[in-house]
Design an enzyme around this catalytic site. Structure first.
Site, PDB file in Angstrom:
ATOM      1  N   VAL A  71      13.461  64.137  29.559  1.00 45.69           N
ATOM      2  CA  VAL A  71      12.929  63.351  30.811  1.00 45.69           C
ATOM      3  C   VAL A  71      13.987  63.413  31.714  1.00 45.69           C
ATOM      4  O   VAL A  71      14.934  63.222  31.714  1.00 45.69           O
ATOM      5  CB  VAL A  71      12.584  61.819  30.340  1.00 45.69           C
ATOM      6  CG1 VAL A  71      12.015  61.113  31.582  1.00 45.69           C
ATOM      7  CG2 VAL A  71      11.770  61.672  29.276  1.00 45.69           C
ATOM      8  N   CYS A  72      13.611  63.779  33.194  1.00 46.45           N
ATOM      9  CA  CYS A  72      14.450  63.807  34.090  1.00 46.45           C
ATOM     10  C   CYS A  72      15.027  62.596  34.386  1.00 46.45           C
ATOM     11  O   CYS A  72      14.294  61.457  34.673  1.00 46.45           O
ATOM     12  CB  CYS A  72      13.617  64.399  35.533  1.00 46.45           C
ATOM     13  SG  CYS A  72      14.693  64.360  36.660  1.00 46.45           S
ATOM     14  N   VAL A  73      16.255  62.395  34.444  1.00 44.29           N
ATOM     15  CA  VAL A  73      17.001  61.175  34.424  1.00 44.29           C
ATOM     16  C   VAL A  73      16.794  60.685  35.925  1.00 44.29           C
ATOM     17  O   VAL A  73      16.559  59.362  36.200  1.00 44.29           O
ATOM     18  CB  VAL A  73      18.624  61.284  34.173  1.00 44.29           C
ATOM     19  CG1 VAL A  73      19.311  62.119  34.896  1.00 44.29           C
ATOM     20  CG2 VAL A  73      19.193  59.654  33.976  1.00 44.29           C
ATOM     21  N   ALA A  76      13.214  59.332  36.301  1.00 50.18           N
ATOM     22  CA  ALA A  76      13.060  58.348  35.502  1.00 50.18           C
ATOM     23  C   ALA A  76      13.594  57.010  36.076  1.00 50.18           C
ATOM     24  O   ALA A  76      12.791  55.846  36.172  1.00 50.18           O
ATOM     25  CB  ALA A  76      13.472  58.362  34.054  1.00 50.18           C
TER      26      ALA A  76
END
Length: 122
Positions: A71-73, A76
């Site tokens: 998941v793209c930090v 997110a």
């Protein structure tokens, strides 16, 4: 053959479910599937997202595939989804990243795109 599925739509969008069903189908026929949750799709990994009992939870469905779920930090954190490390780093009160998912940077997406034979965005 390695297929990268780049998800950008939230779990409430029908396209997000199409991506999941495609991943299921590809895995059933022995294709290698990688995914990356970006933009609004990061909300799929929110453990605090509630669904009525008669509606399936897309995050739990993705976990059932047994594949890596990056998941793209940045996306997110921008949408209120974080793991314990980032919650502490940014002084947030709690972590809510659904187990089985992990935060990753865009460099990982770039590497996956370079390695993939095809990339499909949903």
């Amino acid at each position: 053959m390695m297929t990268l599925l780049l998800l950008t739509q939230p779990g409430t969008h029908p396209v997000a479910w199409h991506a999941f069903r495609l991943a299921q189908s590809l895995i059933q026929v022995q294709h290698t599937v990688q995914v990356f949750f970006y933009q609004d799709a990061v909300t799929i990994a929110n453990a605090l997202s509630w669904r009525p009992q008669d509606e399936p939870n897309l995050g739990q469905q993705w976990r059932s595939l047994g594949i890596d779920l990056p998941v793209c930090v940045s996306a997110a954190l921008n949408r209120g989804v974080t793991d314990l490390d980032n919650a502490e780093r940014h002084q947030l009160s709690t972590a809510n990243l659904l187990s089985g998912f992990r935060l990753a940077g865009l460099g990982e997406l770039a590497d996956a795109m370079m390695a993939a034979e095809r990339t499909l965005q949903f």
